[in-house]
Design an enzyme around this catalytic site. Structure first.
Site, PDB file in Angstrom:
ATOM      1  CG  HIS A 157      -3.896  -1.238  -2.030  1.00 37.53           C
ATOM      2  ND1 HIS A 157      -4.416   0.017  -2.185  1.00 37.53           N
ATOM      3  CD2 HIS A 157      -3.598  -1.359  -0.718  1.00 37.53           C
ATOM      4  CE1 HIS A 157      -4.415   0.646  -1.025  1.00 37.53           C
ATOM      5  NE2 HIS A 157      -3.920  -0.169  -0.116  1.00 37.53           N
ATOM      6  CB  SER A 180      -0.949   0.005   1.196  1.00 34.29           C
ATOM      7  OG  SER A 180      -0.228  -0.128   2.400  1.00 34.29           O
ATOM      8  CE  LYS A 235      -7.324  -0.602   0.910  1.00 37.55           C
ATOM      9  NZ  LYS A 235      -7.401   0.566   1.792  1.00 37.55           N
TER      10      LYS A 235
HETATM   11  C1  LIG Z   1      -2.787  -3.764   2.128  1.00 33.37           C
HETATM   12  C2  LIG Z   1      -4.027  -3.420   2.882  1.00 33.37           C
HETATM   13  N1  LIG Z   1      -4.722  -4.402   3.477  1.00 33.37           N
HETATM   14  C3  LIG Z   1      -5.860  -4.148   4.147  1.00 33.37           C
HETATM   15  C4  LIG Z   1      -6.344  -2.870   4.280  1.00 33.37           C
HETATM   16  C5  LIG Z   1      -7.592  -2.622   5.061  1.00 33.37           C
HETATM   17  O1  LIG Z   1      -8.687  -2.453   4.232  1.00 33.37           O
HETATM   18  P1  LIG Z   1      -9.954  -1.634   4.742  1.00 33.37           P
HETATM   19  O2  LIG Z   1      -9.699  -0.196   4.454  1.00 33.37           O
HETATM   20  O3  LIG Z   1     -11.077  -2.222   3.976  1.00 33.37           O
HETATM   21  O4  LIG Z   1     -10.078  -1.888   6.213  1.00 33.37           O
HETATM   22  C6  LIG Z   1      -5.667  -1.814   3.683  1.00 33.37           C
HETATM   23  C7  LIG Z   1      -6.216  -0.433   3.783  1.00 33.37           C
HETATM   24  O5  LIG Z   1      -5.586   0.486   4.175  1.00 33.37           O
HETATM   25  C8  LIG Z   1      -4.479  -2.092   2.973  1.00 33.37           C
HETATM   26  O6  LIG Z   1      -3.784  -1.109   2.416  1.00 33.37           O
END
Ligand SMILES: Cc1ncc(COP(=O)(O)O)c(C=O)c1O
Length: 397
Positions: A214, A186, A245
Site C-alpha cells: 500500500h 491495509s 494497487k
Molecule cells: C498489505 C498487503 N500486502 C499484499 C497484498 C496483496 O497484493 P495483491 O492484491 O497484489 O495480491 C495486499 C492486498 O490486499 C495487501 O493489502
C-alpha cells in the site's frame, strides 16, 4: 438392489454461511458495471467509490491503456507458460529491470500478485528450523507464507518494536530470523515501525522484510515506498510491492539483492508453478512507472485529497483510528453496525466497504475509505455530507 441417497459432504459450509447471515455478516459481491473510477456504477447504483486501491487512478490512465493495447497487438494475450519454462518474455525482463531501478535495488522478481510475492518468498526463504518475528496486523499473505515455511512464528503487538526486541532477546543467536512488517497496514492505514525494526534487524542479525503493497506509488519520492520515505535504502533485505494497487494493473514483486532474486527464480513456488503475466499487464506496469517518474503531481493530488477527506471525517466526529495514509478507516465497533453503515452509505450514493471479524478485531469493525488522486473536491464533499447524515442516523456521531 439398494439405493443409497448421497448426503452432501459440504453441507457444513451452508451451516457456516447461515451463521454469517444471522450475524449480519453475509456479503454479496458488489458488481462494478464499467470502469474502476472515482464515481462509477456498482449494482446499478451510481456511487462515489471509496473502496478501490486505485490510488492514482491509473486503472484507466490513457498511457497504461495504450501500452496494454500495443503489447496485445504485438505479443498476443497470454505468455503461454510459467516463467521457468517458456513464459519469460522480454517485456517481463524489462519490467523487472525498471522496478529494480525504481526501488534502488540490484534486482527484482515479478510474481502474479502481491499475495503470491509475500507467501512465495517467505515460504522459500525460511524452513522449519527458522523463526519469523511478525507484526500482529501483517497481511494474510505474510501469515500464509509463514505457515507454509513451517518456521516458528512469533507475533509482536502492533508496531511495538520494544516487544519485538524482547522476543528477539529470547531467541538463540544462531537461529535464522526474519523480521517482517507491512509498510502501510491495509485495514488501519498506519505506517509500520520500519526504522525501529531495521535497527533491531541489524542488532540481532535478522533478515529484514517490508511489505510495501500500500506504500508503493503513495509514499517516498515518486512513490518509491516507505523504505525511501524513511531513507532506509540498503537496510531492508526483502522489499515487496504490488502492481495491483497504485500501479493500477496486476501483480507483485520482490526487490533485493541479485542473489535473493536468483534464489527466488529457483525456489519460489508461485514463480515456478504458475503462468506469468500476459504481456499487456507487463506493458501497463512499465507505463505506470513512466507516469510516476514524469507526472509526480498525481501523487501530490492523492495526498491533498487524503488530507481534505481525513480531516473532514475527523471534524464530523468519526473515529478514524491511527491512519497516516490514504486508507482511512471509519471505526463503528460491532460487525453488524459497520455493515449497516456501509449499506446505508451505499443507498445514499457512497461505496465504502464494511470490514468485520476475522479481517479485523471483533470490536473494531469499520468501513474502510480510500481516496484516490482521481476524486474531485465535489465528490469528496458529497461523500462527507453522506457520512454526516448516515453517521447521525445510526448514532455513530
Ligand atoms: C498489505 C498487503 N500486502 C499484499 C497484498 C496483496 O497484493 P495483491 O492484491 O497484489 O495480491 C495486499 C492486498 O490486499 C495487501 O493489502
Amino acid at each position: 438392489m439398494t439405493t443409497t441417497v448421497r448426503r452432501d459432504p459440504l453441507a457444513f459450509l451452508g451451516t457456516e454461511l447461515d451463521a454469517l447471515r444471522q450475524q449480519g455478516l453475509y456479503r454479496h459481491l458488489r458488481i462494478l458495471e464499467g470502469e474502476q473510477r472515482a464515481t462509477t456504477t456498482f449494482d446499478h447504483r451510481k456511487v462515489v467509490n471509496l473502496s478501490s486501491n486505485n490510488y492514482l487512478g491509473l486503472t484507466t490512465h490513457p498511457r497504461l491503456r495504450q501500452a496494454a493495447l500495443e503489447a496485445t497487438r504485438q505479443f498476443g494475450v497470454g505468455s503461454g507458460s510459467v516463467r521457468t519454462i517458456a513464459g519469460t518474455m522480454e517485456i517481463h525482463m524489462e519490467l523487472e529491470r525498471r522496478l529494480a531501478e525504481f526501488k534502488n535495488t540490484e534486482a527484482v522478481v515479478v510474481f502474479q500478485s502481491g499475495f503470491a510475492a509475500n507467501a512465495g518468498t517467505v515460504a522459500a526463504v525460511l524452513s522449519k528450523d527458522d523463526v519469523v518475528i511478525s507484526d500482529e496486523l501483517n497481511h494474510a499473505s505474510i501469515i500464509d507464507g509463514c505457515r507454509l515455511s513451517k518456521a516458528a512464528i512469533k507475533v509482536f503487538p502492533h508496531k511495538d518494536a520494544n516487544a519485538a526486541r524482547q522476543v528477539l532477546k529470547g531467541l538463540p543467536a544462531s537461529q535464522r530470523k526474519l523480521l517482517i512488517t507491512d509498510g502501510v497496514f491495509s485495514m488501519d492505514g498506519d505506517v509500520g515501525a520500519v526504522p525501529a525494526l531495521c535497527n533491531l534487524a541489524e542488532e540481532f542479525g535478522c533478515i529484514m522484510m517490508v511489505d510495501d503493497a500500500h506504500a508503493s506509488g503513495v509514499f517516498g519520492k515518486n512513490g518509491r515506498g516507505t523504505i525511501d520515505h524513511f531513507n532506509m535504502h540498503g537496510r531492508v533485505d526483502i522489499q515487496v510491492g504490488t502492481l495491483s494497487k497504485a500501479i493500477g494493473a496486476l501483480g507483485g514483486y520482490v526487490a533485493g539483492s541479485r542473489t535473493l532474486i536468483d534464489f527466488l527464480y529457483h525456489r519460489a513456488r508461485p514463480f515456478l508453478f504458475s503462468t506469468s503475466h500476459p504481456p499487456a499487464v507487463a506493458a501497463a506496469c512499465i507505463a505506470a512507472l513512466d507516469v510516476l517518474m514524469e507526472e509526480p503531481a498525481i501523487i501530490d493530488r492523492l495526498w491533498e485529497n487524503t488530507r481534505f477527506f481525513k480531516s473532514g471525517l475527523q471534524a464530523l466526529g468519526f473515529n478514524t483510528g491511527l491512519s497516516e495514509s490514504p486508507i482511512t478507516p471509519v471505526i463503528a465497533g460491532e460487525g453488524a453496525l459497520a455493515m449497516k453503515l456501509s449499506d446505508r452509505l451505499f443507498e445514499e450514493g457512497v461505496f465504502a466497504q464494511g470490514i468485520a471479524y476475522p479481517t479485523v478485531a471483533r470490536d473494531k469493525a469499520r468501513v474502510r475509505t480510500i481516496v484516490t488522486a482521481a476524486h474531485t473536491r465535489d465528490e469528496l464533499q458529497f461523500a462527507l455530507d453522506v457520512f454526516a447524515k448516515v453517521g447521525r442516523e445510526l448514532g455513530i456521531v
